[in-house]
Write a protein that holds these residues in place. Structure first.
Motif, PDB file in Angstrom:
ATOM      1  N   ALA A   1       0.825  -1.212   0.000  1.00 20.90           N
ATOM      2  CA  ALA A   1       0.000   0.000   0.000  1.00 20.90           C
ATOM      3  C   ALA A   1       0.858   1.259   0.000  1.00 20.90           C
ATOM      4  O   ALA A   1       0.484   2.287  -0.576  1.00 20.90           O
ATOM      5  CB  ALA A   1      -0.921  -0.006   1.214  1.00 20.90           C
ATOM      6  N   THR A   2       2.020   1.175   0.612  1.00 20.19           N
ATOM      7  CA  THR A   2       2.925   2.325   0.669  1.00 20.19           C
ATOM      8  C   THR A   2       3.769   2.465  -0.598  1.00 20.19           C
ATOM      9  O   THR A   2       3.890   3.552  -1.161  1.00 20.19           O
ATOM     10  CB  THR A   2       3.871   2.200   1.880  1.00 20.19           C
ATOM     11  OG1 THR A   2       3.089   2.122   3.075  1.00 20.19           O
ATOM     12  CG2 THR A   2       4.816   3.379   1.953  1.00 20.19           C
ATOM     13  N   VAL A   3       4.329   1.342  -1.071  1.00 16.52           N
ATOM     14  CA  VAL A   3       5.248   1.366  -2.224  1.00 16.52           C
ATOM     15  C   VAL A   3       4.484   1.360  -3.535  1.00 16.52           C
ATOM     16  O   VAL A   3       4.865   2.020  -4.501  1.00 16.52           O
ATOM     17  CB  VAL A   3       6.229   0.171  -2.150  1.00 16.52           C
ATOM     18  CG1 VAL A   3       7.100   0.109  -3.394  1.00 16.52           C
ATOM     19  CG2 VAL A   3       7.083   0.276  -0.891  1.00 16.52           C
ATOM     20  N   GLY A   4       3.382   0.587  -3.582  1.00 15.92           N
ATOM     21  CA  GLY A   4       2.576   0.492  -4.792  1.00 15.92           C
ATOM     22  C   GLY A   4       2.979  -0.646  -5.703  1.00 15.92           C
ATOM     23  O   GLY A   4       3.911  -1.408  -5.423  1.00 15.92           O
ATOM     24  N   PHE A   5       2.266  -0.763  -6.835  1.00 20.32           N
ATOM     25  CA  PHE A   5       2.558  -1.745  -7.878  1.00 20.32           C
ATOM     26  C   PHE A   5       3.261  -1.045  -9.046  1.00 20.32           C
ATOM     27  O   PHE A   5       3.030   0.157  -9.287  1.00 20.32           O
ATOM     28  CB  PHE A   5       1.264  -2.372  -8.400  1.00 20.32           C
ATOM     29  CG  PHE A   5       0.481  -3.182  -7.409  1.00 20.32           C
ATOM     30  CD1 PHE A   5       1.057  -4.256  -6.750  1.00 20.32           C
ATOM     31  CD2 PHE A   5      -0.854  -2.869  -7.144  1.00 20.32           C
ATOM     32  CE1 PHE A   5       0.317  -5.007  -5.853  1.00 20.32           C
ATOM     33  CE2 PHE A   5      -1.604  -3.620  -6.251  1.00 20.32           C
ATOM     34  CZ  PHE A   5      -1.013  -4.685  -5.599  1.00 20.32           C
ATOM     35  N   PRO A   6       4.084  -1.773  -9.790  1.00 19.98           N
ATOM     36  CA  PRO A   6       4.624  -3.101  -9.518  1.00 19.98           C
ATOM     37  C   PRO A   6       5.812  -3.017  -8.566  1.00 19.98           C
ATOM     38  O   PRO A   6       6.369  -1.946  -8.346  1.00 19.98           O
ATOM     39  CB  PRO A   6       5.060  -3.578 -10.908  1.00 19.98           C
ATOM     40  CG  PRO A   6       5.450  -2.322 -11.616  1.00 19.98           C
ATOM     41  CD  PRO A   6       4.536  -1.248 -11.106  1.00 19.98           C
ATOM     42  N   GLY A   7       6.168  -4.171  -8.017  1.00 20.61           N
ATOM     43  CA  GLY A   7       7.305  -4.225  -7.114  1.00 20.61           C
ATOM     44  C   GLY A   7       7.921  -5.617  -7.112  1.00 20.61           C
ATOM     45  O   GLY A   7       7.323  -6.577  -7.609  1.00 20.61           O
ATOM     46  N   ILE A   8       9.105  -5.710  -6.555  1.00 26.85           N
ATOM     47  CA  ILE A   8       9.820  -6.981  -6.456  1.00 26.85           C
ATOM     48  C   ILE A   8       9.958  -7.344  -4.979  1.00 26.85           C
ATOM     49  O   ILE A   8      10.417  -6.524  -4.173  1.00 26.85           O
ATOM     50  CB  ILE A   8      11.216  -6.890  -7.101  1.00 26.85           C
ATOM     51  CG1 ILE A   8      11.109  -6.752  -8.617  1.00 26.85           C
ATOM     52  CG2 ILE A   8      12.052  -8.114  -6.757  1.00 26.85           C
ATOM     53  CD1 ILE A   8      10.802  -8.044  -9.328  1.00 26.85           C
ATOM     54  N   LEU A   9       9.567  -8.562  -4.646  1.00 25.20           N
ATOM     55  CA  LEU A   9       9.751  -9.086  -3.297  1.00 25.20           C
ATOM     56  C   LEU A   9      11.024  -9.928  -3.297  1.00 25.20           C
ATOM     57  O   LEU A   9      11.126 -10.906  -4.039  1.00 25.20           O
ATOM     58  CB  LEU A   9       8.539  -9.924  -2.896  1.00 25.20           C
ATOM     59  CG  LEU A   9       8.471 -10.387  -1.438  1.00 25.20           C
ATOM     60  CD1 LEU A   9       8.294  -9.193  -0.500  1.00 25.20           C
ATOM     61  CD2 LEU A   9       7.326 -11.381  -1.251  1.00 25.20           C
ATOM     62  N   LYS A  10      12.012  -9.526  -2.481  1.00 23.24           N
ATOM     63  CA  LYS A  10      13.307 -10.203  -2.465  1.00 23.24           C
ATOM     64  C   LYS A  10      13.686 -10.555  -1.032  1.00 23.24           C
ATOM     65  O   LYS A  10      13.376  -9.797  -0.100  1.00 23.24           O
ATOM     66  CB  LYS A  10      14.417  -9.285  -3.007  1.00 23.24           C
ATOM     67  CG  LYS A  10      14.164  -8.630  -4.340  1.00 23.24           C
ATOM     68  CD  LYS A  10      15.293  -7.643  -4.637  1.00 23.24           C
ATOM     69  CE  LYS A  10      15.072  -6.903  -5.929  1.00 23.24           C
ATOM     70  NZ  LYS A  10      16.162  -5.915  -6.179  1.00 23.24           N
ATOM     71  N   PRO A  11      14.397 -11.683  -0.826  1.00 21.02           N
ATOM     72  CA  PRO A  11      14.960 -11.936   0.505  1.00 21.02           C
ATOM     73  C   PRO A  11      15.918 -10.812   0.882  1.00 21.02           C
ATOM     74  O   PRO A  11      16.669 -10.315   0.032  1.00 21.02           O
ATOM     75  CB  PRO A  11      15.712 -13.263   0.329  1.00 21.02           C
ATOM     76  CG  PRO A  11      15.067 -13.913  -0.863  1.00 21.02           C
ATOM     77  CD  PRO A  11      14.676 -12.790  -1.767  1.00 21.02           C
ATOM     78  N   ILE A  12      15.897 -10.396   2.127  1.00 25.40           N
ATOM     79  CA  ILE A  12      16.801  -9.333   2.567  1.00 25.40           C
ATOM     80  C   ILE A  12      18.248  -9.778   2.431  1.00 25.40           C
ATOM     81  O   ILE A  12      19.122  -9.001   2.054  1.00 25.40           O
ATOM     82  CB  ILE A  12      16.475  -8.912   4.012  1.00 25.40           C
ATOM     83  CG1 ILE A  12      15.279  -7.940   4.006  1.00 25.40           C
ATOM     84  CG2 ILE A  12      17.667  -8.271   4.690  1.00 25.40           C
ATOM     85  CD1 ILE A  12      14.901  -7.404   5.352  1.00 25.40           C
ATOM     86  N   GLN A  13      18.521 -11.046   2.724  1.00 27.06           N
ATOM     87  CA  GLN A  13      19.886 -11.544   2.626  1.00 27.06           C
ATOM     88  C   GLN A  13      20.284 -11.707   1.169  1.00 27.06           C
ATOM     89  O   GLN A  13      19.637 -12.421   0.405  1.00 27.06           O
ATOM     90  CB  GLN A  13      20.019 -12.891   3.345  1.00 27.06           C
ATOM     91  CG  GLN A  13      21.415 -13.481   3.281  1.00 27.06           C
ATOM     92  CD  GLN A  13      21.463 -14.886   3.859  1.00 27.06           C
ATOM     93  OE1 GLN A  13      20.525 -15.337   4.524  1.00 27.06           O
ATOM     94  NE2 GLN A  13      22.557 -15.582   3.606  1.00 27.06           N
ATOM     95  N   LYS A  14      21.365 -11.059   0.768  1.00 26.78           N
ATOM     96  CA  LYS A  14      21.862 -11.239  -0.591  1.00 26.78           C
ATOM     97  C   LYS A  14      22.503 -12.611  -0.729  1.00 26.78           C
ATOM     98  O   LYS A  14      22.921 -13.224   0.241  1.00 26.78           O
ATOM     99  CB  LYS A  14      22.878 -10.145  -0.935  1.00 26.78           C
ATOM    100  CG  LYS A  14      22.246  -8.771  -1.105  1.00 26.78           C
ATOM    101  CD  LYS A  14      23.279  -7.758  -1.555  1.00 26.78           C
ATOM    102  CE  LYS A  14      22.673  -6.389  -1.677  1.00 26.78           C
ATOM    103  NZ  LYS A  14      23.683  -5.366  -2.029  1.00 26.78           N
ATOM    104  N   GLY A  15      22.590 -13.075  -1.945  1.00 24.44           N
ATOM    105  CA  GLY A  15      23.174 -14.386  -2.192  1.00 24.44           C
ATOM    106  C   GLY A  15      22.129 -15.461  -2.361  1.00 24.44           C
ATOM    107  O   GLY A  15      22.437 -16.566  -2.819  1.00 24.44           O
ATOM    108  N   ILE A  16      20.896 -15.172  -1.990  1.00 23.61           N
ATOM    109  CA  ILE A  16      19.802 -16.116  -2.238  1.00 23.61           C
ATOM    110  C   ILE A  16      19.339 -15.891  -3.671  1.00 23.61           C
ATOM    111  O   ILE A  16      19.166 -14.762  -4.112  1.00 23.61           O
ATOM    112  CB  ILE A  16      18.661 -15.910  -1.243  1.00 23.61           C
ATOM    113  CG1 ILE A  16      19.170 -16.201   0.181  1.00 23.61           C
ATOM    114  CG2 ILE A  16      17.477 -16.801  -1.564  1.00 23.61           C
ATOM    115  CD1 ILE A  16      18.160 -15.916   1.270  1.00 23.61           C
TER     116      ILE A  16
END
Length: 368
Positions: free
Chosen positions: A137-152
């Motif tokens: 609701a704050t960021v809006g569409f479209p968006g990417i959901l990513k693990p916070i930890q890099k390397g995944i």
């Protein structure tokens, strides 16, 4: 300030990838012995090592600590910063671990960049499935959901374009924190390579990187951008360098929109693959500069001249590579030991207009 390390000492490198391999080769070129610590025994970087250490447990770190004057890392995703702080002296860690706190965690990286008043894409943290609705609701569409930890892997990322995707994401979430970030459709991707020592900072030409499913396919140097964007990138590089306690090469990557919007994408310690284009426009490489920096050797002012295009080479292209080697005497080739892609690199010297047309004529190598 890094202590001067004379030829004959041992430099340790954490990482088994092509970047670690090229760092190891550069360390050898300045008279150093090399210890490489990699996750698996078949890692390509071990082929360039005098001392091979397999594993990333405490025993492996202890072995590395016992044989090396200084250490560095080629892949921040596998480095245990806490282990480094616990087991290595400040003298052995000229690059420090300060930068890892930002580059290993997507959320902390965004916070760091925002604290510097730099432009980043809107984002929010998702800890539980109940957080998704609030963040979207704050960021809006479209968006990417990513693990916070890099390397995944990228396979753990999810494009969110509608409420249906939000509902689907709830069922896919694992027990780890995520970040939800606004998504741009086909922005240009820019990057700048820098080398920092206690004596100062050198910033190299802004380049444009092209990717296909997160895999680098080409780097163009210099990037064809407006002067104001170029000056803003230089300002950002100096601002980031002034805040991080770090010695060596680092890169900053950006998104650049058709409307002229510039967003900081990420910060990366150590050499990155696209930075290899420096070999075509300078008299050195990013690996040589990084090794000089962490060994306490002075960094000369590097002259930059000309234009170039870098293409990582894939195994499926090797038949075409063999043909082009025979008919393109001005093209610069570099090959790596057998293993994962890329198997090598091609640098085509400029002018860029000529380089683009020459590549297009092959019908195998091309620029988007």
């Amino acid at each position: 300030m890094p202590e001067f390390i004379a030829p004959g000492a041992t430099i340790g490198i954490i990482g088994g990838d092509i970047g670690a391999y090229q760092l190891a080769r550069s360390a050898s070129h300045i008279g150093m012995r090399v210890a490489v610590m990699a996750e698996t025994a078949d890692a390509v970087a071990l082929k360039a090592a005098d001392i091979r250490i397999v594993g990333t447990d405490r025993a492996a770190y202890a072995r590395l600590q016992s044989v090396c004057s200084v250490i560095t890392f080629s892949d921040e995703k596998i480095v245990d910063a806490d282990m480094l702080d616990d087991m290595f002296s400040a003298r052995q860690l000229p690059s420090g671990t300060d930068i890892l706190s930002m580059t290993q965690d997507r959320y902390l990286e965004k916070v760091f960049l925002e604290d510097l008043n730099l432009n980043v894409l809107p984002y929010g943290q998702v800890v539980t499935s109940d957080d998704i609705d609030k963040v979207v609701a704050t960021v809006g569409f479209p968006g990417i959901l990513k693990p916070i930890q890099k390397g995944i892997g990228a396979d753990q990322q999810l494009l969110i374009e509608s409420d249906v995707d939000v509902w689907r994401a709830r069922g896919l979430l694992q027990k780890r924190p995520y970040i939800y970030e606004a998504w741009l459709k086909k922005p240009r991707e820019l990057a700048v390579t820098c080398v920092k020592t206690p004596d100062g900072l050198q910033v190299f030409p802004v380049v444009e990187n092209q990717h296909d499913h997160h895999v680098l396919t080409a780097t163009i140097a210099p990037a064809q951008i407006e002067d104001d964007a170029f000056m803003e990138i230089l300002r950002i590089a100096e601002k980031v360098a002034g805040r991080i306690d770090y010695t060596g090469v680092f890169a900053i990557e950006f998104f650049y929109t058709a409307e002229g919007g510039l967003y900081v994408k990420r910060l990366s310690p150590g050499p990155r693959l696209g930075g290899d284009v420096l070999r075509g426009i300078t008299n050195t490489t990013q690996y040589a500069l990084h090794m000089r920096a962490i060994a306490g050797w002075p960094i000369p002012t590097i002259p930059v001249k000309g234009e170039a295009v870098l293409l990582p080479l894939q195994r499926r292209q090797m038949e075409a590579v063999a043909t082009q080697i025979q008919i393109k005497p001005d093209w610069q080739w570099q090959f790596f030991p057998a293993g994962e892609d890329p198997v090598g690199e091609l640098i085509v010297p400029g002018p860029l207009k000529h380089a683009f047309s020459s590549l297009a004529a092959t019908e195998v190598f091309n620029i988007q």
